[in-house]
Write an enzyme that holds these catalytic residues in place. Structure first.
Site, short mmCIF file in Angstrom:
data_model
loop_
_atom_site.label_atom_id
_atom_site.label_comp_id
_atom_site.label_asym_id
_atom_site.label_seq_id
_atom_site.Cartn_x
_atom_site.Cartn_y
_atom_site.Cartn_z
N SER A 153 0.84 -1.20 0.00
CA SER A 153 0.00 0.00 0.00
C SER A 153 0.87 1.24 0.00
CB SER A 153 -0.86 0.01 1.27
OG SER A 153 -1.45 1.27 1.44
N TYR A 166 -0.46 -0.72 10.04
CA TYR A 166 -0.73 -1.12 8.64
C TYR A 166 0.47 -0.80 7.74
CZ TYR A 166 -3.44 -1.05 4.23
OH TYR A 166 -3.92 -1.26 2.96
N LYS A 170 2.68 -3.42 5.64
CA LYS A 170 2.71 -3.33 4.18
C LYS A 170 4.13 -3.17 3.65
CE LYS A 170 -1.55 -3.87 2.84
NZ LYS A 170 -1.91 -5.23 2.38
P1 NAI Z 1 -11.69 -5.61 1.63
O1 NAI Z 1 -11.94 -5.40 3.08
O2 NAI Z 1 -12.82 -5.55 0.69
O3 NAI Z 1 -10.91 -6.98 1.38
C1 NAI Z 1 -10.11 -7.63 2.31
C2 NAI Z 1 -10.57 -9.07 2.37
O4 NAI Z 1 -9.66 -9.80 3.21
C3 NAI Z 1 -11.96 -9.20 2.97
O5 NAI Z 1 -12.81 -9.94 2.09
C4 NAI Z 1 -11.73 -9.93 4.29
O6 NAI Z 1 -12.78 -10.78 4.69
C5 NAI Z 1 -10.46 -10.70 3.98
N1 NAI Z 1 -9.72 -11.06 5.20
C6 NAI Z 1 -9.48 -10.28 6.28
N2 NAI Z 1 -8.80 -10.97 7.19
C7 NAI Z 1 -8.56 -12.18 6.68
C8 NAI Z 1 -7.90 -13.33 7.16
N3 NAI Z 1 -7.32 -13.35 8.37
N4 NAI Z 1 -7.84 -14.44 6.39
C9 NAI Z 1 -8.43 -14.44 5.16
N5 NAI Z 1 -9.10 -13.38 4.65
C10 NAI Z 1 -9.16 -12.26 5.41
O7 NAI Z 1 -10.59 -4.49 1.23
P2 NAI Z 1 -9.78 -4.26 -0.14
O8 NAI Z 1 -9.71 -2.82 -0.33
O9 NAI Z 1 -10.28 -5.13 -1.22
O10 NAI Z 1 -8.31 -4.74 0.29
C11 NAI Z 1 -7.61 -5.81 -0.31
C12 NAI Z 1 -6.13 -5.63 -0.03
O11 NAI Z 1 -5.64 -4.46 -0.71
C13 NAI Z 1 -5.78 -5.43 1.44
O12 NAI Z 1 -4.57 -6.08 1.74
C14 NAI Z 1 -5.60 -3.95 1.54
O13 NAI Z 1 -4.79 -3.59 2.63
C15 NAI Z 1 -4.96 -3.64 0.21
N6 NAI Z 1 -5.05 -2.26 -0.23
C16 NAI Z 1 -6.26 -1.74 -0.61
C17 NAI Z 1 -6.30 -0.43 -1.07
C18 NAI Z 1 -7.55 0.16 -1.62
O14 NAI Z 1 -7.47 1.28 -2.17
N7 NAI Z 1 -8.69 -0.48 -1.52
C19 NAI Z 1 -5.11 0.45 -1.03
C20 NAI Z 1 -3.90 -0.24 -0.65
C21 NAI Z 1 -3.90 -1.53 -0.24
#
Ligand code: NAI
Length: 302
Positions: A153, A166, A170
């Site tokens: 990130s 975080y 990251k």
């Molecule tokens: P999101 O919250 O929609 O997706 C994260 C998913 O990870 C969720 O479906 C959740 O249930 C799952 N999860 C959480 N803990 C878990 C575990 N212990 N074991 C298995 N699954 C687990 O959020 P998003 O935005 O799709 O994030 C996806 C990745 O991208 C994350 O790592 C986030 O930090 C990263 N990210 C997202 C950004 C954005 O602009 N949306 C920016 C930078 C990084």
């Protein structure tokens, strides 16, 4: 243009039950990969669990004619993560690509952050990535092929208020990827990092007027490329969001060299030379910096 196909390939996407992970899983499956859709089905702060998130994505993939299996394990638990990797091998015979995407948030300014908030975030993002990568790497090493895509990130690469836990997790993933890229090279393993920007439940209220132009699907092509056979790069970090694709890198400046012992005052006096970014270099390993230092010591100039 060469077609990028995942026919015969098996991918694990962690946190694939929603947001960006779902978009990656759908894209890899659309291109022929058999996908393990891992997701604990919890909330953004990592509490709760449900099988619904992973099941829904598996249903979507199958409805489109693809191949996928759901996995509800938490990446934060080493046993469950090892099972996720076994699920890929038992269901589809291999693990060819891992997209380490699962994540949670526990934002708080550092003065108020608790150790519990630090550990919860490190456990999912950083330790969770290790828990999947360790067994997956062993398998990839044996088969002489593998692709890792770690999800970082800009909050870690550049810093962001309220995200010490975080951001550290990251940036830790960048260190992990760099070493896997170096160690995995001779086994056909490539490892890269993506820093996405997309409108998901995690970024609700953060992206302002651009949110509607930041669909998760716009990030997926970069992940698909990095996870593919044809991926030409390793040891790199890419930014992707809203149709913009770019490279982040760590560079080192030419710097300033003194053959004589220096004092802190000399550092102050030469700070602009030390910091001057013109002529910076991008180095491929710690060994390369040692070689650079060696040639500076020999040649007397930085
Ligand atoms: P999101 O919250 O929609 O997706 C994260 C998913 O990870 C969720 O479906 C959740 O249930 C799952 N999860 C959480 N803990 C878990 C575990 N212990 N074991 C298995 N699954 C687990 O959020 P998003 O935005 O799709 O994030 C996806 C990745 O991208 C994350 O790592 C986030 O930090 C990263 N990210 C997202 C950004 C954005 O602009 N949306 C920016 C930078 C990084």
């Amino acid at each position: 243009m060469t077609t990028i196909s995942f026919d015969g390939r098996v991918a694990i996407v962690t946190g694939a039950g929603g947001g960006l992970g779902r978009a990656y899983a759908l894209e890899l499956a659309r291109r022929g990969a058999a996908v393990v859709v891992n997701d604990i089905g919890g909330t953004v702060d990592g509490t709760g669990s449900s099988t619904r998130a992973a099941d829904a994505v598996v249903d979507e993939i199958r409805a489109a004619g693809g191949d996928a299996v759901a996995d509800y394990g938490s990446v934060a638990d080493p046993e469950q993560a090892a099972q996720t990797v076994r699920t890929a091998i038992e269901s589809f015979g291999s693990v060819d690509a891992v997209v380490s995407n699962a994540g949670i948030l526990r934002d708080r300014s550092f003065g108020n952050m608790t150790l519990e908030e630090v550990n919860a975030v490190l456990d999912v993002h950083l330790r969770g990535a290790f828990h999947i990568a360790l067994p997956a790497y062993g398998h990839m090493k044996e088969q002489g092929y593998g692709r890792f895509v770690f999800v970082s990130s800009n909050a870690g690469l550049l810093g962001n208020f309220g995200q010490a836990n975080y951001g550290a997790a990251k940036m830790g993933l960048v260190g992990l990827s760099n070493v896997l890229a170096i160690e995995g090279a001779k086994y056909g393993i490539k490892s890269n990092v993506i820093a996405p920007v997309a409108a998901t439940r995690m970024t609700e209220d953060l992206l302002g007027p651009f949110a509607e132009r930041l669909a998760p699907e716009l990030v997926a092509p970069m992940v698909a490329y990095l996870a593919s056979d044809g991926c030409d790069v390793t040891h790199e970090v890419f930014s992707a969001g809203g149709g913009r694709f770019a490279r982040f890198f760590v560079g080192v400046t030419r710097g300033w060299f003194s053959p004589e012992r220096v004092e802190a005052e000399d550092i102050a006096a030469h700070l602009s030379e030390i910091r001057e970014t013109d002529g910076f270099r991008i180095l491929g390993s710690a060994t390369e910096e040692l070689q650079l230092l060696g040639s500076t010591l020999e040649g007397g100039t930085p």
